[in-house]
Design an enzyme around this catalytic site. Structure first.
Site, mmCIF file in Angstrom:
data_model
loop_
_atom_site.group_PDB
_atom_site.id
_atom_site.type_symbol
_atom_site.label_atom_id
_atom_site.label_comp_id
_atom_site.label_asym_id
_atom_site.label_seq_id
_atom_site.Cartn_x
_atom_site.Cartn_y
_atom_site.Cartn_z
ATOM 1 N N ILE A 68 42.473 -7.910 1.585
ATOM 2 C CA ILE A 68 42.964 -6.866 0.902
ATOM 3 C C ILE A 68 42.661 -5.407 1.640
ATOM 4 C CG2 ILE A 68 42.618 -5.408 -1.161
ATOM 5 C CD1 ILE A 68 42.049 -7.971 -2.772
ATOM 6 N N SER B 65 44.123 -14.425 0.454
ATOM 7 C CA SER B 65 43.318 -13.421 1.498
ATOM 8 C C SER B 65 42.213 -14.259 2.404
ATOM 9 C CB SER B 65 42.540 -12.209 0.861
ATOM 10 O OG SER B 65 41.544 -12.643 0.182
ATOM 11 N N SER C 152 40.115 -7.151 7.167
ATOM 12 C CA SER C 152 40.807 -8.498 6.984
ATOM 13 C C SER C 152 41.190 -8.302 5.442
ATOM 14 C CB SER C 152 40.090 -9.699 7.178
ATOM 15 O OG SER C 152 39.005 -9.685 6.111
ATOM 16 N N TYR D 237 28.383 -14.288 -7.414
ATOM 17 C CA TYR D 237 29.634 -13.236 -7.334
ATOM 18 C C TYR D 237 30.072 -12.646 -8.447
ATOM 19 C CZ TYR D 237 34.317 -11.617 -6.064
ATOM 20 O OH TYR D 237 35.582 -11.180 -5.803
#
Length: 336
Positions: free
Chosen positions: A63, A240, A61, A204
Site C-alpha cells: 500500500i 499486497s 512495498s 496484529y
C-alpha cells in the site's frame, strides 16, 4: 386510541428512516460509491493534495509503495520512508518516470519505526527539505499469521513496538509541527482488524485496536485545532506483500506459503480510496469488498451475530491456514 396510532406511526416512521440511513451508509461505505460521491462534490485527491508535502511510511512495498505512485501522479511532494533504502530508491525512480516531479520533490528517508530515538531527527530532516509537512501517512507495520497458543510472547512485544508505539512516536513529533501551523492531516492505515476480531491475528488485531483507540482519543484532544484532521483507514484484505512479511509464532520464522492473493481487493483501488478519504477528511473509512465489509457492519451494529458468524468463519480461516492456502481464500469468489 388516536394517540396510540400516532405513536405507532411515529415509531414506524422512525424505524424506516433509520433503516434508510443505514442502507445509505452501507452504500456510502462501498468503495466505488464513495469515490463517485466524493468526486461529485469536487473533493478529488488531485485538487486537494497537489502540491502538498506528504510523508508516507512503509513506502517500499504494498500500500505504501502504491501511495507513492498515485501521489506522485497527483503532483504531491513526497517523503518516502522504510527500512530498506535501496527499495525506496527504486520507488523514487518509478515515481519520477510516471510523474512531472523533479528529483528534489521526492525525499528518500530511511526510517526504522522501532528506533524511536531517531524519529525526531527524521521529522527535522523532512522539515529541513520541504519546510513543512501537510500530511503524515502512518502506513508502516506488519501483520501476523499464528495462533496464540503457539506464539511466543516476544512476538506480541515486537508487534506492539512496531505497529503501535512506533506509529504514535512518529506522530508525536509531526503533530508538534502541525500544531504550530494549526493545520495538517494525520492518516493512519489501521485495518478492519482494528474494529473486529479474527483468529491467527490476535497480536496484529490488538495493535490495530490500540491505534484506533489512541487516534480516536487524540482527535478529541485537538478540538482547538479544527484544521488538524485525524483520519483512520481500515482496509480489509488487499493484494499486497504484507502476507509475505508477517509475524509468525516466533521472531525467527517466516511464513512458508503466502498463498494466492488474487481474490483480494487490488492495491491500486484501495489506495485510490485512501486518497479520496484523505481529501475529504473522513474520520474513519472502511475500505473492503464484501463479505468483509458486511462483517464490519455486524461488529458495529449487531455484535452478538458477529461473534456467532466469526466462530463459523474462524474455523475455516484456521483450516485454510493450516492447509497452506491464504487464510481468507474461501470467503471470496475469484472475479473473472
Amino acid at each position: 386510541m388516536a394517540w396510540g396510532c400516532s405513536l405507532y406511526l411515529a415509531l414506524a416512521g422512525g424505524a424506516v428512516l433509520a433503516l434508510l440511513v443505514q442502507v445509505l451508509r452501507w452504500l456510502r461505505a462501498d468503495g466505488d460509491l464513495t469515490l463517485l460521491w466524493a468526486e461529485w462534490r469536487g473533493k478529488k485527491p488531485e485538487n486537494e493534495l497537489r502540491g502538498k508535502v506528504v510523508w508516507v511510511t512503509g513506502a517500499s512495498s504494498g500500500i505504501g509503495e502504491e501511495l507513492a505512485y498515485q501521489l506522485s501522479k497527483i503532483g504531491a511532494l513526497l517523503a518516502i520512508s522504510a527500512r530498506r533504502e535501496d527499495e525506496l530508491e527504486r520507488v523514487k525512480k518509478k515515481c519520477l518516470q510516471i510523474s512531472s516531479l523533479d528529483e528534489k520533490d521526492i525525499l528518500v528517508l530511511r526510517l526504522d519505526l522501532t528506533d524511536r530515538s531517531s524519529h525526531e531527527a527524521a521529522t527535522n530532516s523532512v522539515l529541513k527539505h520541504f519546510g513543512k509537512i501537510d500530511v503524515l501517512v502512518n502506513n508502516g507495520g506488519r501483520s501476523q499469521r499464528s495462533l496464540f497458543v503457539d506464539t511466543n510472547l516476544d512476538v506480541y512485544s515486537a508487534i506492539m513496538e512496531l505497529n503501535y508505539l512506533g506509529t504514535i512516536s512518529l506522530t508525536k513529533h509531526v503533530l508538534n509541527h502541525m500544531i504550530q501551523r494549526k493545520k495538517g492531516r494525520i492518516v493512519t492505515v489501521s485495518s478492519v482488524m482494528g474494529i473486529m476480531g479474527a483468529p491467527l491475528a490476535s497480536g496484529y488485531g490488538a495493535s490495530k485496536h490500540a491505534l484506533q483507540g489512541f487516534f480516536n482519543c487524540l482527535r478529541t484532544e485537538l478540538t482547538d485545532y479544527p484544521n488538524i484532521s485525524i483520519i483512520n483507514i481500515c482496509p480489509g484484505p488487499v493484494q499486497s506483500k504484507i502476507i509475505q512479511n508477517v509475524f509468525t509464532e516466533n521472531l525467527a520464522k517466516s511464513i512458508e506459503n503466502s498463498g494466492d492473493q488474487s481474490h483480494k481487493m487490488p492495491t491500486d483501488r484501495c489506495v485510490r480510496l485512501i486518497l479520496v478519504s484523505t481529501a475529504n477528511d473522513l474520520k474513519e473509512a472502511w475500505i473492503s469488498d464484501h463479505p468483509y465489509l458486511a462483517v464490519c457492519y455486524l461488529w458495529q451494529y449487531a455484535p452478538t451475530w458477529a461473534w456467532w458468524l466469526m466462530n463459523k468463519m474462524g474455523k475455516r480461516r484456521i483450516q485454510n491456514f493450516k492447509s497452506g492456502v491464504d487464510a481468507d481464500a474461501s470467503y471470496s469468489r475469484k472475479k473473472k
